[in-house]
Scaffold this motif. Sequence first.
Motif, short mmCIF file in Angstrom:
data_model
loop_
_atom_site.label_atom_id
_atom_site.label_comp_id
_atom_site.label_asym_id
_atom_site.label_seq_id
_atom_site.Cartn_x
_atom_site.Cartn_y
_atom_site.Cartn_z
N PHE A 181 -16.21 21.76 -66.58
CA PHE A 181 -16.39 23.40 -66.51
C PHE A 181 -18.08 23.53 -66.83
O PHE A 181 -18.57 24.41 -66.13
CB PHE A 181 -15.61 23.94 -67.93
N GLU B 225 -20.13 21.17 -72.04
CA GLU B 225 -19.78 22.28 -73.07
C GLU B 225 -18.38 22.61 -72.37
O GLU B 225 -18.21 22.75 -71.31
CB GLU B 225 -20.75 23.68 -72.76
N GLN C 16 -14.91 25.10 -72.55
CA GLN C 16 -14.66 26.40 -72.06
C GLN C 16 -14.34 27.42 -72.84
O GLN C 16 -13.59 27.02 -73.84
CB GLN C 16 -13.83 26.39 -70.80
N GLY C 17 -14.57 28.66 -73.07
CA GLY C 17 -13.67 29.73 -73.68
C GLY C 17 -14.61 30.09 -75.00
O GLY C 17 -15.63 29.58 -75.29
N GLU D 280 -23.38 32.19 -69.01
CA GLU D 280 -23.39 30.68 -69.07
C GLU D 280 -23.12 30.00 -67.70
O GLU D 280 -23.36 28.67 -67.93
CB GLU D 280 -22.27 30.20 -70.20
N ILE E 55 -17.81 36.34 -75.66
CA ILE E 55 -17.71 34.64 -75.54
C ILE E 55 -16.67 33.94 -74.80
O ILE E 55 -16.57 32.65 -74.88
CB ILE E 55 -17.58 34.03 -77.21
N CYS E 56 -15.87 34.72 -74.12
CA CYS E 56 -14.85 34.38 -73.19
C CYS E 56 -15.62 33.57 -72.22
O CYS E 56 -16.86 33.94 -71.82
CB CYS E 56 -13.77 35.19 -72.72
N SER E 57 -15.16 32.98 -71.32
CA SER E 57 -15.44 32.00 -70.27
C SER E 57 -15.04 32.74 -69.00
O SER E 57 -14.42 31.94 -67.77
CB SER E 57 -15.24 30.73 -70.24
N ASP E 58 -15.22 34.16 -68.80
CA ASP E 58 -14.67 34.73 -67.34
C ASP E 58 -15.48 35.84 -67.03
O ASP E 58 -16.29 36.28 -68.21
CB ASP E 58 -13.12 35.00 -67.37
N TYR F 81 -18.71 37.66 -68.87
CA TYR F 81 -20.04 37.15 -68.04
C TYR F 81 -20.88 38.65 -67.70
O TYR F 81 -21.98 38.86 -67.92
CB TYR F 81 -19.68 36.20 -67.00
#
Lengths: 441, 166
Positions: free
Chosen positions: A383, A402, A404-405, B98, B143-146, B150
Amino acid sequence: MRNFLAALLFGASALAGAGAAAAQNGPLRIEIDQGVIEPLPYAVPDFIPETSAASEFANQIARVIASDLSGTGLFREVPASAHISKVTGFDNPVKYADWKAVNAQALITGAVSVNGNRLTVRFRGYDVFAENELGTGLQFTGTTEGWRRMAHKVSDAIYSRITGESGYFDSRVVYVSESGPKNDRRKRLAIMDYDGANVQYLTNSAALVLAPRFSPTGDRVLYTSYESGFPQIHVLDVGKVQRKILSSGDGIMSFAPRFAPDGRTVVYSQTQGGNTDLYSMDIATGAKARLTSAPSIETAPSFSPDGSQIVFESDRSGSQQLYVMPVGGGEARRISFGKGRYGTPVWSPRGDMIAFTKQNKGRFHIGVMRTDGSEERLLTASFLDEGPTWAPNGRVIMFTRESQGSTGRALLYSVDITGRNLKPVKTPDGASDPAWSPLQQ
Amino acid sequence: MSGLKLALAAVAVLGLSACGTNPWNDDLNSGGGSAGAGADALDPASPAYFQQTVGDRVLFAVDQSNLSPAAQATLQGQAQWLARNSDYVVTIEGHADEQGTREYNLGLGAKRANAAREYLISQGVAGSRIKVVSFGKERPLEICSDETCYSKNRRAVTVLAGGLTG
């Protein structure tokens, strides 16, 4: 695609040429760049304590040596429970038959003595099947609190005698220690032995710090700090933990500092009017020179070990790519041409390769290429992998991974440049931006 | 990113808007771009009004630093507010999501902050009142990764700072 195929082909040839760990009728030898499949079995019985105060170190030193050697993936320890012989005296003759019987191809014996706070370690290596010594025995002396360093020095000597390459165990890593959730991350500089031991914090977490780098002799560290509210370049004396701000100019952002191999010049990024370019600065005089002047982002510089060239990243083509230019600036030659974006180039200490971060189709990779951009190989995929740093012998790379999430966390990993032996590096907290020191003197 | 995906992302944002409050809101930036409850009660000369009613931030597309029409409208509002409240200076903080390497994102955040600064200057705000700083990907709000997170992290936030006249 061509690069990807090349990487696959490389992998295949590495596999085909592997397993040369120990031709039993030749000298004991591992060819590191051949991608060893079958690790070389060795034994390292507890060292002999020669003074009473040495007994607490005799076992620990042998354990650190085993951890160093086995940790490379090139060696496999024959555990003490399998040993037939006991080594009772450092100068007693080695019973080769007993070590052959447990298939230990290399044997490491040693003795430890302590006098006050002085610790002396003597060791010998043996090629068991050839029934002779691996080079001559050596002796290291230091302080008792530096006992791990002496174990690492023994490991470096053994590694070097068997692989023909210099070692990397007596080295340190400076990195950014991270704690707290993703939206309230606290960062401080930390330094540790390459294997995660002896962690020491160099700054508190009051100010954001990023991307430390060692000086060529490992005595100073350059990094970026937000102590003033703006990113500025700091230099820290590792021994004295004294800091000094190098960049000046209120409201001017400076970051991504790196030492030149002479230890006197720093190359870094400075941002003015939204535009980021590379500059160099003489540390003693503060004299600055501008190295690039493009309207794009130029950052992440890294010197060639001979000090003649700088590899850096720029998005002047429309996306992040790698370029090489003469050390004083001037025409830059693009070297990355594969699919995706390329950043954070780092020149190998051997001078033969450049490690980088590659972003493609939502994945991050650590990769290596020749300095002209040929023979690109991707070593990892996840990721978010970024920021490679080279072991002093140019055979291993450490980087940040790092997850994810919302609970995402950064940790350090290392991987061989063959792509083998990917593993986490133990740190007390989250960790990012590792920079590997040269071998200690 | 297709138009359809963008539309879906927008729906997702609306659907989730109540959650995802973050603990990093102990400073002037906590408001979010649009009005919260009680916005009309705010003193129009207050920093809270600037943050919540005028809108203290503009958002950017992936790896871009150009200003959308919506961003320009927000910045026009900021310029008008700064014209009326001339004893404030500002620092524009540029941020990235990120999806990028650390140092590149510092450069990208600087471009975003500077784009906002240049626009404020074009709207009559004196350049001497506006500093810029980039935090790259170091200070995410969400802080989510989508993309739902973003899109909120790719921002330039205009932070009011000490008055010129004290």
